[in-house]
Scaffold this motif. Structure first.
Motif, PDB file in Angstrom:
ATOM      1  N   GLY A  26      52.595 -77.170   8.452  1.00 12.21           N
ATOM      2  CA  GLY A  26      53.886 -77.125   7.776  1.00 12.21           C
ATOM      3  C   GLY A  26      54.051 -75.773   7.102  1.00 12.21           C
ATOM      4  O   GLY A  26      53.195 -74.878   7.249  1.00 12.21           O
ATOM      5  N   ALA A  27      55.116 -75.659   6.347  1.00 10.47           N
ATOM      6  CA  ALA A  27      55.493 -74.369   5.761  1.00 10.47           C
ATOM      7  C   ALA A  27      54.369 -73.728   4.945  1.00 10.47           C
ATOM      8  O   ALA A  27      54.298 -72.504   4.831  1.00 10.47           O
ATOM      9  N   GLY A  28      53.456 -74.554   4.382  1.00  8.93           N
ATOM     10  CA  GLY A  28      52.390 -74.023   3.521  1.00  8.93           C
ATOM     11  C   GLY A  28      51.436 -73.088   4.243  1.00  8.93           C
ATOM     12  O   GLY A  28      50.827 -72.221   3.602  1.00  8.93           O
ATOM     13  N   ILE A  58      56.178 -65.957   3.679  1.00  4.36           N
ATOM     14  CA  ILE A  58      57.370 -66.786   3.917  1.00  4.36           C
ATOM     15  C   ILE A  58      57.318 -67.980   2.957  1.00  4.36           C
ATOM     16  O   ILE A  58      56.380 -68.785   3.044  1.00  4.36           O
ATOM     17  N   PRO A  59      58.260 -68.112   2.046  1.00  5.27           N
ATOM     18  CA  PRO A  59      58.182 -69.216   1.084  1.00  5.27           C
ATOM     19  C   PRO A  59      58.313 -70.583   1.746  1.00  5.27           C
ATOM     20  O   PRO A  59      58.977 -70.714   2.775  1.00  5.27           O
ATOM     21  N   ASP A  60      57.649 -71.610   1.169  1.00  9.79           N
ATOM     22  CA  ASP A  60      57.834 -72.980   1.662  1.00  9.79           C
ATOM     23  C   ASP A  60      59.054 -73.587   0.953  1.00  9.79           C
ATOM     24  O   ASP A  60      59.763 -72.904   0.213  1.00  9.79           O
ATOM     25  N   THR A  77      53.787 -78.041  15.083  1.00 10.29           N
ATOM     26  CA  THR A  77      54.217 -77.401  13.832  1.00 10.29           C
ATOM     27  C   THR A  77      55.630 -77.812  13.448  1.00 10.29           C
ATOM     28  O   THR A  77      56.472 -78.077  14.313  1.00 10.29           O
ATOM     29  N   GLN A  78      55.828 -77.885  12.120  1.00  5.74           N
ATOM     30  CA  GLN A  78      57.183 -78.080  11.602  1.00  5.74           C
ATOM     31  C   GLN A  78      57.824 -76.718  11.348  1.00  5.74           C
ATOM     32  O   GLN A  78      58.972 -76.635  10.953  1.00  5.74           O
ATOM     33  N   ASN A  79      57.040 -75.665  11.543  1.00  3.68           N
ATOM     34  CA  ASN A  79      57.532 -74.329  11.200  1.00  3.68           C
ATOM     35  C   ASN A  79      58.438 -73.769  12.276  1.00  3.68           C
ATOM     36  O   ASN A  79      58.333 -74.102  13.448  1.00  3.68           O
ATOM     37  N   VAL A  91      47.776 -79.299   7.952  1.00  3.27           N
ATOM     38  CA  VAL A  91      47.591 -78.191   7.012  1.00  3.27           C
ATOM     39  C   VAL A  91      48.925 -77.647   6.493  1.00  3.27           C
ATOM     40  O   VAL A  91      49.854 -77.429   7.270  1.00  3.27           O
ATOM     41  N   GLY A  92      49.023 -77.511   5.166  1.00  2.00           N
ATOM     42  CA  GLY A  92      50.190 -76.873   4.557  1.00  2.00           C
ATOM     43  C   GLY A  92      51.474 -77.646   4.702  1.00  2.00           C
ATOM     44  O   GLY A  92      52.533 -77.063   4.895  1.00  2.00           O
ATOM     45  N   THR A  93      51.375 -78.955   4.625  1.00  2.00           N
ATOM     46  CA  THR A  93      52.611 -79.746   4.649  1.00  2.00           C
ATOM     47  C   THR A  93      52.546 -80.832   3.585  1.00  2.00           C
ATOM     48  O   THR A  93      51.507 -81.450   3.379  1.00  2.00           O
ATOM     49  N   GLY A 105      56.758 -76.361  -2.296  1.00  2.00           N
ATOM     50  CA  GLY A 105      55.641 -75.872  -3.102  1.00  2.00           C
ATOM     51  C   GLY A 105      56.143 -75.375  -4.451  1.00  2.00           C
ATOM     52  O   GLY A 105      57.358 -75.308  -4.685  1.00  2.00           O
ATOM     53  N   PRO A 106      55.213 -75.017  -5.367  1.00  2.00           N
ATOM     54  CA  PRO A 106      55.597 -74.584  -6.716  1.00  2.00           C
ATOM     55  C   PRO A 106      56.545 -73.370  -6.708  1.00  2.00           C
ATOM     56  O   PRO A 106      57.384 -73.235  -7.588  1.00  2.00           O
ATOM     57  N   GLN A 107      56.401 -72.480  -5.689  1.00  2.00           N
ATOM     58  CA  GLN A 107      57.313 -71.318  -5.594  1.00  2.00           C
ATOM     59  C   GLN A 107      58.367 -71.553  -4.514  1.00  2.00           C
ATOM     60  O   GLN A 107      59.005 -70.603  -4.052  1.00  2.00           O
TER      61      GLN A 107
HETATM   62  P1  NAD Z   1      56.952 -78.235   2.394  1.00  2.00           P
HETATM   63  O1  NAD Z   1      57.599 -77.038   1.755  1.00  2.00           O
HETATM   64  O2  NAD Z   1      57.516 -79.556   2.168  1.00  2.00           O
HETATM   65  O3  NAD Z   1      55.415 -78.327   1.965  1.00  2.00           O
HETATM   66  C1  NAD Z   1      54.554 -77.262   2.035  1.00  2.00           C
HETATM   67  C2  NAD Z   1      53.262 -77.698   1.352  1.00  2.00           C
HETATM   68  O4  NAD Z   1      52.316 -76.668   1.535  1.00  2.00           O
HETATM   69  C3  NAD Z   1      53.409 -77.922  -0.150  1.00  2.00           C
HETATM   70  O5  NAD Z   1      52.758 -79.133  -0.509  1.00  2.00           O
HETATM   71  C4  NAD Z   1      52.722 -76.711  -0.757  1.00  2.00           C
HETATM   72  O6  NAD Z   1      52.146 -76.971  -2.014  1.00  2.00           O
HETATM   73  C5  NAD Z   1      51.678 -76.410   0.299  1.00  2.00           C
HETATM   74  N1  NAD Z   1      51.239 -75.005   0.346  1.00  2.00           N
HETATM   75  C6  NAD Z   1      51.968 -73.894   0.088  1.00  2.00           C
HETATM   76  N2  NAD Z   1      51.242 -72.777   0.290  1.00  2.00           N
HETATM   77  C7  NAD Z   1      50.001 -73.212   0.669  1.00  2.00           C
HETATM   78  C8  NAD Z   1      48.797 -72.540   1.022  1.00  2.00           C
HETATM   79  N3  NAD Z   1      48.723 -71.210   1.012  1.00  2.00           N
HETATM   80  N4  NAD Z   1      47.733 -73.281   1.346  1.00  2.00           N
HETATM   81  C9  NAD Z   1      47.787 -74.650   1.351  1.00  2.00           C
HETATM   82  N5  NAD Z   1      48.899 -75.340   1.027  1.00  2.00           N
HETATM   83  C10 NAD Z   1      50.009 -74.628   0.715  1.00  2.00           C
HETATM   84  O7  NAD Z   1      56.859 -77.894   3.907  1.00  2.00           O
HETATM   85  P2  NAD Z   1      56.886 -78.854   5.113  1.00  2.00           P
HETATM   86  O8  NAD Z   1      56.202 -80.128   4.798  1.00  2.00           O
HETATM   87  O9  NAD Z   1      56.455 -78.059   6.239  1.00  2.00           O
HETATM   88  O10 NAD Z   1      58.441 -79.261   5.295  1.00  2.00           O
HETATM   89  C11 NAD Z   1      59.518 -78.431   5.051  1.00  2.00           C
HETATM   90  C12 NAD Z   1      60.376 -78.100   6.255  1.00  2.00           C
HETATM   91  O11 NAD Z   1      60.859 -76.807   6.043  1.00  2.00           O
HETATM   92  C13 NAD Z   1      59.660 -78.026   7.555  1.00  2.00           C
HETATM   93  O12 NAD Z   1      60.183 -79.018   8.327  1.00  2.00           O
HETATM   94  C14 NAD Z   1      60.010 -76.681   8.188  1.00  2.00           C
HETATM   95  O13 NAD Z   1      60.846 -76.903   9.297  1.00  2.00           O
HETATM   96  C15 NAD Z   1      60.843 -75.972   7.180  1.00  2.00           C
HETATM   97  N6  NAD Z   1      60.321 -74.665   6.716  1.00  2.00           N
HETATM   98  C16 NAD Z   1      59.670 -73.830   7.578  1.00  2.00           C
HETATM   99  C17 NAD Z   1      59.194 -72.596   7.132  1.00  2.00           C
HETATM  100  C18 NAD Z   1      58.472 -71.697   8.115  1.00  2.00           C
HETATM  101  O14 NAD Z   1      58.735 -71.780   9.316  1.00  2.00           O
HETATM  102  N7  NAD Z   1      57.551 -70.859   7.658  1.00  2.00           N
HETATM  103  C19 NAD Z   1      59.369 -72.204   5.808  1.00  2.00           C
HETATM  104  C20 NAD Z   1      60.065 -73.079   4.939  1.00  2.00           C
HETATM  105  C21 NAD Z   1      60.520 -74.324   5.420  1.00  2.00           C
END
Ligand code: NAD
Length: 267
Positions: free
Chosen positions: A30-32, A39-41, A107-109, A204-206, A44-46
């Motif tokens: 996921g975005a994490g 790239i911000p999620d 991936t959800q990314n 990982v990271g979701t 997450g806190p930020q």
């Molecule tokens: P989310 O934002 O809901 O959750 C991300 C999680 O990752 C949070 O719990 C956060 O605390 C954790 N996290 C952040 N940085 C981390 C790190 N360095 N190591 C470990 N954990 C970390 O994201 P999601 O569940 O993927 O869902 C959000 C939706 O937003 C997705 O469906 C996606 O399509 C989209 N999205 C994608 C991107 C991208 O492509 N990079 C960015 C933002 C949102």
């Protein structure tokens, strides 16, 4: 070593053993995993949602102001997406693939960084689409960013207009799945099928809060596979995991992969 470090070490050692003995390992990101690439999620806190709310598909379709605002946000983040590079977490998963252990990356990314790290396109399932191109919401005709960006230079924000398909007149939108938009059928089917085949799923990271994607770990468990969750804060499904590792995606994954396949093939 503190009690926390000892617990982390034990969990990582357990995960290395699971990775080494796995027969069909699937990873689900996921975005994490991409925050360490700048790239911000969302949650997450930020995360982006601490600053702004998402624009749902219905608003995009019905409200010209929301539609233009959606495009404004996408255009603002476009250069960042274009320049982003895979980080230690993406590279570790690519090494796991190269070593023949990782079979499929779900991936959800929408950022394309797993492919940029070296996992072949056809082994990455993009559940929420891709930011790499633009599609017509009606006929799905594909457009490149370079074809669409000049529209915005010609039509200033004050005019509030948005681009339409030159074939059918439908609204154009980056090829990502917005809230309220149907999931891509083929990718969803493949993702659940791969999760069902997995004897080990590493998530990982979701935050595991968005369904149907958050149903993926359950699919692995239903078919007898094990689930491991790596995230820097608790998720919605930690109780379903064989192992929950709280930490940075890049640090934990590179540590696990170094110890599972060695680090001589670092990409
Ligand atoms: P989310 O934002 O809901 O959750 C991300 C999680 O990752 C949070 O719990 C956060 O605390 C954790 N996290 C952040 N940085 C981390 C790190 N360095 N190591 C470990 N954990 C970390 O994201 P999601 O569940 O993927 O869902 C959000 C939706 O937003 C997705 O469906 C996606 O399509 C989209 N999205 C994608 C991107 C991208 O492509 N990079 C960015 C933002 C949102």
């Amino acid at each position: 070593m503190t009690a926390f470090d000892r617990q982390l070490e034990t969990r990582i050692t357990e995960l290395v053993a699971l990775v080494r003995s796995s027969r069909y390992l699937v990873a689900f990101s996921g975005a994490g995993i991409s925050t360490e690439s700048g790239i911000p999620d969302f949650r997450g806190p930020q995360g982006i949602w601490t600053k702004m709310r998402p624009i749902e598909l219905q608003d995009f379709l019905q409200d010209p102001t929301a539609r233009r605002e959606y495009w404004r946000r996408k255009i603002e983040s476009y250069p960042q997406m274009l320049d982003a590079e895979p980080n230690a977490g993406h590279r570790a998963l690519a090494r796991l693939f190269e070593a023949g252990l990782l079979k499929t990356m779900i991936t959800q990314n929408i950022d394309g960084l797993h492919q940029k790290a070296g996992i072949p396109e056809d082994r990455v399932i993009e559940l929420h689409g891709s930011n790499a191109y633009i599609a017509c919401l009606e006929c799905r005709k594909r457009f490149e960013w370079e074809e669409v960006l000049p529209f915005f230079a010609r039509h200033p924000a004050s005019a509030g207009e948005c681009p339409r398909c030159d074939d059918c007149g439908g609204w154009l939108k980056p090829a990502t799945i917005s809230f309220g938009q149907a999931m891509p059928e083929e990718e969803t089917r493949r993702a659940f099928s791969e999760a069902g085949k997995a004897d080990l799923l590493i998530t990982v990271g979701t935050s595991l809060l968005v369904y149907p994607a958050a149903g993926i770990p359950g699919e692995t468990r239903r078919h007898g596979g094990k689930v491991v969750i790596i995230n820097n804060q608790p998720t919605g499904l930690d109780h379903e995991a064989q192992i929950f590792i709280q930490g940075s995606a890049g640090e934990v994954l590179s540590n696990v992969v170094d110890r599972s396949v060695g680090n001589s093939h670092r990409i």
